[in-house]
Design an enzyme around this catalytic site. Structure first.
Site, short mmCIF file in Angstrom:
data_model
loop_
_atom_site.label_atom_id
_atom_site.label_comp_id
_atom_site.label_asym_id
_atom_site.label_seq_id
_atom_site.Cartn_x
_atom_site.Cartn_y
_atom_site.Cartn_z
N TYR A 474 5.01 1.72 6.25
CA TYR A 474 5.12 3.13 6.60
C TYR A 474 5.98 3.15 7.98
O TYR A 474 7.28 3.89 7.66
CB TYR A 474 3.57 3.56 7.22
CG TYR A 474 3.56 5.16 7.70
CD1 TYR A 474 3.32 5.92 6.37
CD2 TYR A 474 3.88 5.45 8.87
CE1 TYR A 474 3.49 7.20 6.81
CE2 TYR A 474 3.81 6.84 9.27
CZ TYR A 474 3.85 7.59 8.12
OH TYR A 474 3.80 9.11 8.45
N SER A 555 4.77 9.53 2.10
CA SER A 555 5.24 10.37 2.91
C SER A 555 6.40 9.71 3.77
O SER A 555 7.35 9.34 3.28
CB SER A 555 3.95 10.63 3.91
OG SER A 555 4.44 11.91 4.64
N ASP A 642 1.47 20.31 -2.45
CA ASP A 642 1.87 19.49 -1.10
C ASP A 642 2.71 20.47 -0.29
O ASP A 642 4.10 20.72 -0.41
CB ASP A 642 2.87 18.24 -1.56
CG ASP A 642 2.80 17.33 -0.32
OD1 ASP A 642 2.59 17.65 0.75
OD2 ASP A 642 3.40 16.35 -0.39
N HIS A 681 -0.88 16.72 -0.36
CA HIS A 681 -0.18 15.68 0.41
C HIS A 681 -1.29 14.30 0.28
O HIS A 681 -0.73 13.21 0.30
CB HIS A 681 0.07 15.79 1.93
CG HIS A 681 0.99 14.77 2.43
ND1 HIS A 681 2.45 14.79 1.82
CD2 HIS A 681 1.07 14.10 3.47
CE1 HIS A 681 2.98 13.90 2.45
NE2 HIS A 681 2.29 13.47 3.68
#
Length: 711
Positions: A474, A555, A642, A681
């Site tokens: 991430y 994301s 999303d 999302h």
């Protein structure tokens, strides 16, 4: 379709060229930014018409689906939470699409269903999103979200008799819910009504969030506007009532950076009640640090802050002497560990949760002096749930790890022996933790900084470089990747012979704000370097090899893996990018994207543009110069609802990949996108969709990497 195949032709509008500070940047797929156009809908349908058969005709998909369904079918529980005289907790029997809230009159009493989101829609796509009980536990305000959208409607329930009250509030997003202690109403946030629609499929920018007070039993049109910032439309407002109900504490945020202004209002000074804009006291009127309310005794307040403390500390401020020179440290910053959260408990107690080398440490301190009382016993893992307040004499906490589905502990804080007891243990049928092991290693990144990484695998793993490696990352927004149980990871280890690797990249919060700043703005390339160095470590130590290396992220993590595919296509075999931020020059123009400029920067500024253009996935797709190197197989995943990272990011990238790379003779591995419907999302996604998506992803991976099913 063959592995190479042909891709749908997507119109390129070569006339769309933007000028960024003297640099011309073409944007030929700008038309894909319109989610309502027939051309965009046709493009999505044509892409799904390729990806869905490719995935669902894969021989192993049925096995993945069946095994995922089997393993996911285990009872899951959340921590009990005391509200008034009752206890509430979430439970899922296994395959229910949404978790169900249960109620008990006491811990020994039988439980009854209190709130069941599965009854709100036939397909489980309407989810509970946020809730708040009144101080006495007699009323409940809760949010409903449809199809994964960030938009929610707020409803109110009488806890005593289960009656649904007529109150229904619309246009709420990223909202607080804060009841006044007289039960007359609550504060919440909403945006101005859109001129088009607000269902999660729009891309309109979210501006001018306001704070309102809703009186129970009245229409939303009568709600009282309490706080707004028309001169700063991007600011967002967090609202919280103090434990004694006297003060409303406001945190004002300008983005996702952990900094906020700190205002408050003494509600007892409002002799005519809440009738308009609140007369707030601006205790901190800058964005230099973050302040989070913990507790107060009258005017003496305790806050968690990173002010001159990048790993956080607790300070006390007396509102009667608010000047900074009078502020005092209650818990000083730890020399290494990050203070993740704190809460007051049992009148004079303070529970602190630290992060020590990405593993949680839970402590009890004295609220008045800050002195350490005890450290709760914890294995290597994460405290993923907690309940208990200052007025309560007991607490619950939920522990998990890569190999522990969950253990909920209870601690009676009035007992002479404060050792917690196991309240509930979560087990997964068909999972034997003793077959696997977790190790934490530290490896050097490109600039020599040591990066921690968890590696989980079967104990009988052969270090021959032939195992598939599932590398997940991430690296952004001060978010820490801590140990947690995942059925998908279990399947990848059990039935794909896989190695799970999770590096804690800079940009996250694992070592505090300095770690975060080491991977944001002009330092963002450090995140990609950290991730690529993780892959090189796994190859060097014979865990895997480039042709067995699978990388994934969602994301900001989708941005990560797409950027790494551009920079080092030779290092990876397969890329799975969930709902990624792919257009780094225009992300701030859609929905809540403007809030991310605190982490990324903004292309409207010359300095920021110079670093964004260097790594933006959309703008760095190119045929690898080495003759025998192709792009890794890529599967982008997006969703029509999303409204956090809108689908246009993935749509424009896949069009660019297929045009630039897909037409190249040496590109054999597929470049695909899968766009789900009635999904967002990720938050609130129903179990059925989770299982379906995981089966799709694992089938794609097994086909393109050549992984046989292992019984």
């Amino acid at each position: 379709m063959s592995e190479k195949g042909k891709y749908p032709a997507a119109r390129r509008d070569e006339t769309v060229v933007d000028d960024y500070h003297g640099t011309a940047v073409p944007d030929p797929y700008r038309w894909l930014e319109d989610p309502d156009s027939e051309e965009t809908r046709t493009f999505i349908e044509s892409q799904n018409a390729i990806s869905q058969p490719f995935i669902r005709q894969t021989a192993t998909r049925a096995r993945f689906y069946a095994r995922m369904t089997e393993l996911y079918n285990f009872e899951r529980y959340g921590c009990p939470s005391k509200q008034g005289d009752r206890y509430f907790y979430f439970h899922n029997s296994g395959l229910q699409n949404q978790n169900v809230m249960y109620c008990q009159e006491s811990l020994a009493a039988s439980a009854r269903v209190f709130l069941n989101p599965n009854e709100w829609s036939g397909d489980g796509t309407v989810a509970l999103k946020g809730y708040k009980f009144s101080e006495d536990g007699k009323l409940l305000a809760y949010g409903k979200s449809a199809s994964g959208s960030d938009w929610l409607s707020i409803h109110v329930m009488n806890v005593e008799n289960g009656e649904q009250l007529p109150d229904a509030l619309q246009h709420a997003k990223f909202t607080s819910m804060a009841w006044t202690h007289d039960n007359k109403g609550f504060f919440y946030n909403r945006y101005p009504e859109s001129s088009t629609r607000s269902d999660g499929t729009e891309t309109d920018i979210n501006l001018n969030q306001k704070l309102y007070y809703h009186v129970i039993g009245t229409d939303q049109t009568e709600d009282v506007l309490c706080c707004e910032f028309p001169d700063n439309p991007k600011w967002m407002i967090g609202a919280e009532l103090t434990d004694d109900g006297r003060y409303l504490v406001l945190g004002i945020y300008e983005g996702c950076d952990p900094v906020n202004k700190l205002y408050y209002c003494d509600l007892t000074s409002l002799h005519n009640g809440i009738t308009g804009i609140l007369p707030v006291v601006k205790l901190v009127d800058n964005f230099d640090a973050e302040y989070e309310y913990i507790s107060n005794d009258g005017t003496l307040f305790t806050f968690k802050t990173n002010l001159k403390a990048p790993r956080y500390k607790l300070i006390q401020i007396d509102f009667n002497e608010p000047e900074m020179e009078h502020w005092k440290d209650l818990i000083v910053e730890h020399e290494k560990d990050v203070l993740e959260w704190a809460t007051s408990i049992n009148h004079n107690g303070l529970v602190l949760c630290y992060l020590h080398d990405v593993k949680n440490v839970l402590q009890l301190h004295d609220l008045a002096s800050g002195e350490h009382v005890m450290t709760f016993p914890l294995d290597v893992g994460t405290v993923c749930g907690f309940s208990g307040r200052r007025k309560h004499t007991e607490m619950f906490y939920h522990f998990t790890s890569f190999l522990t589905p969950g253990i909920i502990y209870h601690c009676d804080l009035t007992a002479s022996d404060l050792q917690p007891t196991v309240f509930r243990q979560i087990t997964v049928k068909g999972f034997d933790a003793s077959q696997f092991q977790t190790v934490q290693i530290f490896y050097p990144s490109k600039d020599g900084v040591e990066i921690p990484m968890f590696i989980i695998h079967r104990k009988d793993l052969e270090f021959d470089g032939k195992s598939p490696a599932f590398l997940y990352g991430y690296g952004g927004f001060n978010i820490s990747l801590t140990p947690g149980f995942s059925v998908t990871r279990v399947i990848r280890m059990q039935h794909m012979g896989g190695v799970i690797a999770i590096p804690n990249l800079r940009g996250g919060g694992e070592y505090g704000e300095m770690w975060h700043k080491g991977g944001m703005l002009a330092n963002k390339q450090n995140v990609f370097d950290d991730f690529q160095a993780a892959a090189e470590y796994l190859i060097q130590k014979k865990y895997s090899s480039p042709d067995r290396m699978i990388i994934s992220g969602g994301s900001n993590g989708g941005l990560l893996v797409a950027a790494c595919a551009n920079q080092r296509p030779d290092l990876f075999k397969c890329v799975i990018a969930h709902v990624g931020v792919m257009d780094m020059l225009r992300f701030h123009k859609f929905t809540i994207g403007h809030a991310w400029t605190t982490d990324y920067g903004c292309a409207d500024k010359p300095e920021d543009f110079n670093w964004l253009i260097k790594y933006s996935p959309l703008h760095n797709v190119s045929v690898p110069p080495v003759s025998d190197v192709q792009y890794p197989a890529m599967l982008l995943l997006s969703a029509d609802h999303d409204d956090r990272v809108v689908p246009l990011h993935s749509l424009k990238l896949i069009a660019t990949l297929q045009h630039t790379i897909g037409s190249c003779e040496k590109q054999v591995d597929p470049l695909m996108i899968l766009v789900d419907i009635k999904s967002g999302h990720g938050s609130g996604k129903p179990t059925a969709k989770i299982i379906d998506e995981n089966a799709d992803v694992n089938a794609f991976i097994s086909r393109v990497v050549g992984i046989d099913w292992v019984e």
